[in-house]
Write a protein that holds these residues in place. Structure first.
Motif, PDB file in Angstrom:
ATOM      1  N   THR A  70     -29.850  39.318 -29.354  1.00 43.08           N
ATOM      2  CA  THR A  70     -30.045  39.718 -30.749  1.00 43.08           C
ATOM      3  C   THR A  70     -30.247  38.486 -31.625  1.00 43.08           C
ATOM      4  O   THR A  70     -31.083  38.480 -32.536  1.00 43.08           O
ATOM      5  N   VAL A  71     -29.492  37.446 -31.362  1.00 44.47           N
ATOM      6  CA  VAL A  71     -29.641  36.204 -32.127  1.00 44.47           C
ATOM      7  C   VAL A  71     -30.985  35.556 -31.825  1.00 44.47           C
ATOM      8  O   VAL A  71     -31.714  35.155 -32.740  1.00 44.47           O
ATOM      9  N   TYR A  72     -31.330  35.477 -30.539  1.00 44.03           N
ATOM     10  CA  TYR A  72     -32.576  34.802 -30.162  1.00 44.03           C
ATOM     11  C   TYR A  72     -33.813  35.559 -30.631  1.00 44.03           C
ATOM     12  O   TYR A  72     -34.878  34.953 -30.777  1.00 44.03           O
ATOM     13  N   ARG A  73     -33.704  36.861 -30.864  1.00 41.81           N
ATOM     14  CA  ARG A  73     -34.850  37.592 -31.422  1.00 41.81           C
ATOM     15  C   ARG A  73     -35.135  37.162 -32.846  1.00 41.81           C
ATOM     16  O   ARG A  73     -36.243  37.323 -33.345  1.00 41.81           O
ATOM     17  N   ARG A  74     -34.125  36.620 -33.516  1.00 38.49           N
ATOM     18  CA  ARG A  74     -34.270  36.221 -34.914  1.00 38.49           C
ATOM     19  C   ARG A  74     -34.480  34.724 -35.076  1.00 38.49           C
ATOM     20  O   ARG A  74     -35.226  34.296 -35.948  1.00 38.49           O
ATOM     21  N   TRP A  75     -33.796  33.924 -34.273  1.00 41.32           N
ATOM     22  CA  TRP A  75     -33.897  32.470 -34.363  1.00 41.32           C
ATOM     23  C   TRP A  75     -34.077  31.899 -32.963  1.00 41.32           C
ATOM     24  O   TRP A  75     -33.293  32.204 -32.058  1.00 41.32           O
ATOM     25  N   SER A  76     -35.076  31.061 -32.804  1.00 45.01           N
ATOM     26  CA  SER A  76     -35.353  30.512 -31.480  1.00 45.01           C
ATOM     27  C   SER A  76     -34.461  29.323 -31.144  1.00 45.01           C
ATOM     28  O   SER A  76     -34.381  28.909 -29.993  1.00 45.01           O
ATOM     29  N   ASN A  77     -33.790  28.752 -32.168  1.00 46.51           N
ATOM     30  CA  ASN A  77     -32.920  27.611 -31.902  1.00 46.51           C
ATOM     31  C   ASN A  77     -31.792  27.570 -32.929  1.00 46.51           C
ATOM     32  O   ASN A  77     -31.857  28.193 -33.991  1.00 46.51           O
ATOM     33  N   LYS A  78     -30.761  26.817 -32.589  1.00 45.84           N
ATOM     34  CA  LYS A  78     -29.548  26.746 -33.405  1.00 45.84           C
ATOM     35  C   LYS A  78     -29.807  26.105 -34.753  1.00 45.84           C
ATOM     36  O   LYS A  78     -29.246  26.537 -35.780  1.00 45.84           O
ATOM     37  N   GLU A  79     -30.632  25.066 -34.810  1.00 43.02           N
ATOM     38  CA  GLU A  79     -30.849  24.353 -36.062  1.00 43.02           C
ATOM     39  C   GLU A  79     -31.463  25.259 -37.121  1.00 43.02           C
ATOM     40  O   GLU A  79     -31.080  25.213 -38.294  1.00 43.02           O
ATOM     41  N   ASP A  80     -32.441  26.081 -36.726  1.00 41.55           N
ATOM     42  CA  ASP A  80     -33.053  26.999 -37.691  1.00 41.55           C
ATOM     43  C   ASP A  80     -32.044  28.026 -38.189  1.00 41.55           C
ATOM     44  O   ASP A  80     -32.023  28.389 -39.367  1.00 41.55           O
ATOM     45  N   LEU A  81     -31.199  28.500 -37.290  1.00 42.63           N
ATOM     46  CA  LEU A  81     -30.184  29.480 -37.673  1.00 42.63           C
ATOM     47  C   LEU A  81     -29.222  28.870 -38.687  1.00 42.63           C
ATOM     48  O   LEU A  81     -28.925  29.467 -39.730  1.00 42.63           O
ATOM     49  N   HIS A 135     -29.539  15.438 -36.876  1.00 41.22           N
ATOM     50  CA  HIS A 135     -30.071  16.806 -36.848  1.00 41.22           C
ATOM     51  C   HIS A 135     -31.329  16.874 -37.719  1.00 41.22           C
ATOM     52  O   HIS A 135     -31.339  17.519 -38.767  1.00 41.22           O
ATOM     53  N   PRO A 136     -32.403  16.194 -37.326  1.00 43.18           N
ATOM     54  CA  PRO A 136     -33.593  16.137 -38.175  1.00 43.18           C
ATOM     55  C   PRO A 136     -34.231  17.494 -38.403  1.00 43.18           C
ATOM     56  O   PRO A 136     -34.735  17.768 -39.493  1.00 43.18           O
ATOM     57  N   ARG A 137     -34.225  18.351 -37.393  1.00 46.63           N
ATOM     58  CA  ARG A 137     -34.843  19.670 -37.568  1.00 46.63           C
ATOM     59  C   ARG A 137     -34.064  20.492 -38.592  1.00 46.63           C
ATOM     60  O   ARG A 137     -34.646  21.163 -39.438  1.00 46.63           O
ATOM     61  N   LEU A 138     -32.748  20.436 -38.512  1.00 49.00           N
ATOM     62  CA  LEU A 138     -31.912  21.148 -39.471  1.00 49.00           C
ATOM     63  C   LEU A 138     -32.147  20.623 -40.880  1.00 49.00           C
ATOM     64  O   LEU A 138     -32.330  21.404 -41.822  1.00 49.00           O
ATOM     65  N   ALA A 139     -32.147  19.296 -41.034  1.00 51.51           N
ATOM     66  CA  ALA A 139     -32.339  18.708 -42.356  1.00 51.51           C
ATOM     67  C   ALA A 139     -33.692  19.084 -42.940  1.00 51.51           C
ATOM     68  O   ALA A 139     -33.798  19.430 -44.123  1.00 51.51           O
ATOM     69  N   GLU A 140     -34.727  19.041 -42.126  1.00 52.84           N
ATOM     70  CA  GLU A 140     -36.068  19.365 -42.615  1.00 52.84           C
ATOM     71  C   GLU A 140     -36.187  20.838 -42.969  1.00 52.84           C
ATOM     72  O   GLU A 140     -36.756  21.210 -43.998  1.00 52.84           O
ATOM     73  N   ARG A 141     -35.648  21.692 -42.105  1.00 53.71           N
ATOM     74  CA  ARG A 141     -35.708  23.135 -42.377  1.00 53.71           C
ATOM     75  C   ARG A 141     -34.946  23.471 -43.660  1.00 53.71           C
ATOM     76  O   ARG A 141     -35.413  24.256 -44.481  1.00 53.71           O
ATOM     77  N   PHE A 142     -33.783  22.857 -43.846  1.00 54.43           N
ATOM     78  CA  PHE A 142     -33.000  23.108 -45.056  1.00 54.43           C
ATOM     79  C   PHE A 142     -33.746  22.611 -46.290  1.00 54.43           C
ATOM     80  O   PHE A 142     -33.756  23.265 -47.330  1.00 54.43           O
ATOM     81  N   ARG A 143     -34.383  21.454 -46.169  1.00 56.52           N
ATOM     82  CA  ARG A 143     -35.147  20.917 -47.293  1.00 56.52           C
ATOM     83  C   ARG A 143     -36.262  21.876 -47.694  1.00 56.52           C
ATOM     84  O   ARG A 143     -36.452  22.163 -48.885  1.00 56.52           O
ATOM     85  N   VAL A 144     -36.976  22.391 -46.703  1.00 53.73           N
ATOM     86  CA  VAL A 144     -38.124  23.253 -46.986  1.00 53.73           C
ATOM     87  C   VAL A 144     -37.679  24.601 -47.545  1.00 53.73           C
ATOM     88  O   VAL A 144     -38.276  25.121 -48.497  1.00 53.73           O
ATOM     89  N   THR A 145     -36.635  25.197 -46.958  1.00 56.69           N
ATOM     90  CA  THR A 145     -36.257  26.554 -47.337  1.00 56.69           C
ATOM     91  C   THR A 145     -35.338  26.631 -48.553  1.00 56.69           C
ATOM     92  O   THR A 145     -35.385  27.609 -49.303  1.00 56.69           O
ATOM     93  N   ALA A 146     -34.518  25.608 -48.778  1.00 56.97           N
ATOM     94  CA  ALA A 146     -33.505  25.703 -49.830  1.00 56.97           C
ATOM     95  C   ALA A 146     -33.676  24.698 -50.952  1.00 56.97           C
ATOM     96  O   ALA A 146     -33.397  25.011 -52.111  1.00 56.97           O
ATOM     97  N   VAL A 147     -34.109  23.483 -50.639  1.00 55.89           N
ATOM     98  CA  VAL A 147     -34.169  22.430 -51.658  1.00 55.89           C
ATOM     99  C   VAL A 147     -35.523  22.389 -52.357  1.00 55.89           C
ATOM    100  O   VAL A 147     -35.602  22.364 -53.591  1.00 55.89           O
ATOM    101  N   GLU A 148     -36.594  22.388 -51.589  1.00 53.82           N
ATOM    102  CA  GLU A 148     -37.924  22.217 -52.177  1.00 53.82           C
ATOM    103  C   GLU A 148     -38.324  23.341 -53.130  1.00 53.82           C
ATOM    104  O   GLU A 148     -38.972  23.063 -54.154  1.00 53.82           O
ATOM    105  N   PRO A 149     -37.981  24.614 -52.877  1.00 55.97           N
ATOM    106  CA  PRO A 149     -38.331  25.644 -53.869  1.00 55.97           C
ATOM    107  C   PRO A 149     -37.722  25.367 -55.246  1.00 55.97           C
ATOM    108  O   PRO A 149     -38.381  25.582 -56.277  1.00 55.97           O
TER     109      PRO A 149
END
Length: 215
Positions: A70-81, A135-149
């Motif tokens: 169920t988790v993997y259907r929504r997120w392919s990796n831990k950092e994105d989750l 955790h570069p993937r986590l930092a980048e994903r957070f920047r794009v989804t939460a900070v940059e908007p």
């Protein structure tokens, strides 16, 4: 079946498909309840002191009461989750188009101040911004989804102020944005949030606008 009859049959099938409306998605619909349980499980584990490295998809699934698939259907990796979980702690962007430049900037800084008062949110946000090399993937994903908007919304406010003549034509928007957010972050990082003056957002904005405004 002859070639002509076969073409007629295919044409009719395509016509029926077009008039039948959009096809239903395959599989069970995504559960908002499961999404929330998964995100909350990740936040709870991090808030309890676990590092991102110590958190696993399996542990999050067990805490949320769902299967690992169920988790993997929504997120392919831990950092994105984890990034999406942290993003839920960010306040939604309020409508800023109808406000003056000052009002919009004060609203922005009030939200930054209020977020810092939530110890859980403040501790968890630090995970996304304090160790980007690990955790570069986590930092980048957070920047794009939460900070940059948020940054894009405030850039738009500053550009609107330049176009309306409220702000200087030669204002460096990126530096102005950094000055505003940096001032509030400095206060909230190094001071007890409970001791911050209630009018701090207004004071920061007014001092900044003294240099930003047209002369």
């Amino acid at each position: 079946m002859s070639g002509r009859r076969k073409r007629r049959y295919c044409d009719q099938a395509m016509k029926e498909q077009r008039t039948a409306g959009p096809a239903r998605p395959v599989g069970r619909p995504r559960s908002e309840k499961a999404d929330k349980a998964i995100l909350e499980a990740a936040l709870d584990m991090l808030a309890e002191g676990m590092s991102v490295a110590e958190v696993s998809i399996e542990a999050i699934a067990a805490r949320a009461g769902v299967g690992k698939t169920t988790v993997y259907r929504r997120w392919s990796n831990k950092e994105d989750l984890v990034a999406d979980a942290l993003a839920t702690l960010k306040a939604p962007i309020p409508p800023l188009t109808g406000a003056s430049v000052r009002e919009a900037l004060v609203t922005y800084l009030r939200i930054l101040r209020d977020e810092s008062g939530d110890r859980r949110a403040r501790c968890l946000m630090n995970l996304a911004v304090c160790d980007p090399e690990r955790h570069p993937r986590l930092a980048e994903r957070f920047r794009v989804t939460a900070v940059e908007p948020w940054r894009a919304a405030i850039r738009a406010v500053l550009h609107r102020g330049i176009e309306s003549g409220e702000l200087r034509r030669d204002l460096d928007v990126e530096v102005a944005l950094a000055l505003l957010s940096g001032a509030m972050i400095s206060y909230t990082k190094w001071c007890d949030p409970g001791s911050l003056p209630p009018d701090l957002p207004e004071r920061i904005v007014d001092e900044a606008l003294a240099g930003f405004r047209s002369r």
